[in-house]
Design an enzyme around this catalytic site. Structure first.
Site, PDB file in Angstrom:
ATOM      1  N   ARG A  36       0.832  -1.208   0.000  1.00 23.06           N
ATOM      2  CA  ARG A  36       0.000   0.000   0.000  1.00 23.06           C
ATOM      3  C   ARG A  36       0.865   1.257   0.000  1.00 23.06           C
ATOM      4  O   ARG A  36       0.581   2.219  -0.725  1.00 23.06           O
ATOM      5  CB  ARG A  36      -0.908  -0.017   1.226  1.00 23.06           C
ATOM      6  CG  ARG A  36      -1.956   1.073   1.254  1.00 23.06           C
ATOM      7  CD  ARG A  36      -2.860   0.885   2.448  1.00 23.06           C
ATOM      8  NE  ARG A  36      -3.958   1.828   2.426  1.00 23.06           N
ATOM      9  CZ  ARG A  36      -4.911   1.870   3.363  1.00 23.06           C
ATOM     10  NH1 ARG A  36      -4.884   1.025   4.366  1.00 23.06           N
ATOM     11  NH2 ARG A  36      -5.886   2.753   3.273  1.00 23.06           N
ATOM     12  N   LYS A  50     -15.667 -25.250  15.045  1.00 20.32           N
ATOM     13  CA  LYS A  50     -15.329 -25.597  13.663  1.00 20.32           C
ATOM     14  C   LYS A  50     -14.760 -27.003  13.575  1.00 20.32           C
ATOM     15  O   LYS A  50     -15.050 -27.739  12.631  1.00 20.32           O
ATOM     16  CB  LYS A  50     -14.332 -24.598  13.082  1.00 20.32           C
ATOM     17  CG  LYS A  50     -13.957 -24.924  11.651  1.00 20.32           C
ATOM     18  CD  LYS A  50     -13.603 -23.711  10.844  1.00 20.32           C
ATOM     19  CE  LYS A  50     -13.492 -24.062   9.362  1.00 20.32           C
ATOM     20  NZ  LYS A  50     -13.183 -22.895   8.525  1.00 20.32           N
ATOM     21  N   GLU A  71      -5.855 -17.688   6.474  1.00 16.28           N
ATOM     22  CA  GLU A  71      -6.887 -17.492   5.459  1.00 16.28           C
ATOM     23  C   GLU A  71      -6.915 -16.018   5.077  1.00 16.28           C
ATOM     24  O   GLU A  71      -7.079 -15.143   5.929  1.00 16.28           O
ATOM     25  CB  GLU A  71      -8.266 -17.904   5.957  1.00 16.28           C
ATOM     26  CG  GLU A  71      -9.324 -17.744   4.866  1.00 16.28           C
ATOM     27  CD  GLU A  71     -10.735 -17.986   5.354  1.00 16.28           C
ATOM     28  OE1 GLU A  71     -11.373 -18.927   4.859  1.00 16.28           O
ATOM     29  OE2 GLU A  71     -11.207 -17.230   6.216  1.00 16.28           O
TER      30      GLU A  71
END
Length: 286
Positions: free
Chosen positions: A46, A74, A160
């Site tokens: 960025r 999970k 993730e």
């Protein structure tokens, strides 16, 4: 003390956290370090785009580590044994990073930039932008591994990575709240409206993409223009001088001193008046 000496891989997960509750932070330490590494990479990208004064595809970055309850829930959904070793092997989203972009094309660009780095291993890509979920959910999911350098070894930690547009993120945030409010038993009417809202968000993304491309094309045309000298390049004093003598373009305003550089600019502007500024053609409101 290292993570492995605290967390016995063969000890059941529920017992582990009952006995060593305060040490949960030690269990998630590699995941937190992986998040820090990945978010640093994103911030460097960025900063690079901003420094070069180019279009920055990254709008916002957020991250989280799953809570013990979420990890166990999970694992049960995945029918994974509740041991530390199996949890580490089977659950790859204990660490999560989300990048919000401005455009659909930006999401794929950011994915390529991160996935192409030599120390990042891409395990799996799920493109829910090209193939949305049945409820309208859209996002680009990447399961990646980041090396974490501990005091005695290097650990490859899964993270993730979710990459989506602002519109996709807004929709997903609202959908998440609705699902939790109704404990995943959402009324059919709301499901239908959510699906319609996802379609509206997608049309907005497509329109913004088209507008961005159009503006970028216009900017490229302007940047490549080698036409006559424009008055925008001249300072404020010159502009005042031009308007003062609009009725007599051959005369400099009385009492205004002018060095050699200004005289050259004056002569150039005087000779190109008919090409550059309609105000100097007598269309002034003064």
């Amino acid at each position: 003390m290292t993570v492995d000496t605290i967390c016995d891989p063969d000890l059941p997960m529920t017992t582990q956290f009952e006995l060593f509750g305060p040490e949960f932070t030690q269990f998630v330490l590699p995941y937190q370090c992986a998040i820090a590494t990945l978010t640093t990479k994103v911030h460097i990208l960025r900063t690079g785009f901003t420094h070069l004064d180019r279009h920055c595809p990254i709008e916002h970055v957020s991250s989280r580590v799953k809570s013990p309850d979420s990890i166990i829930a999970k694992a049960q959904r995945l029918r994974s044994p509740l041991t530390v070793a199996h949890i580490r092997q089977n659950i790859r989203d204990i660490a999560g990073v989300r990048i919000t972009c401005g455009l659909i094309s930006d999401t794929y660009r950011v994915a390529d930039l991160i996935g192409g780095q030599p120390d990042v291993t891409v395990l799996e890509v799920e493109d829910y932008i090209a193939k949305p979920k049945s409820n309208g959910y859209k996002s680009l999911h990447m399961a990646i591994e980041i090396p974490v350098f501990l005091s005695d070894r290097v650990v490859q930690v899964p993270v993730e990575l979710q990459i989506r547009t602002i519109a996709m993120d807004f929709w997903a945030s609202l959908e998440h709240k609705i699902y939790y409010k109704y404990q995943r038993s959402v009324p059919r009417r709301l499901l239908q409206e959510l699906t319609e809202a996802a379609d509206v968000a997608h049309r907005l993304d497509r329109k913004m993409e088209r507008l961005h491309s159009e503006v970028a094309g216009l900017k490229s045309a302007v940047d490549s223009d080698d036409g006559p000298l424009r008055l925008e390049a001249i300072d404020h004093d010159h502009a005042i001088a031009h308007r003062t003598v609009a009725g007599n373009p051959t005369t400099r305003p009385p009492g205004r001193s002018c060095d050699t550089r200004r005289q050259v600019v004056w002569d150039v502007c005087r000779n190109t008046t008919h090409l550059t500024d309609p105000v100097l053609q007598g269309n002034t409101r003064e």
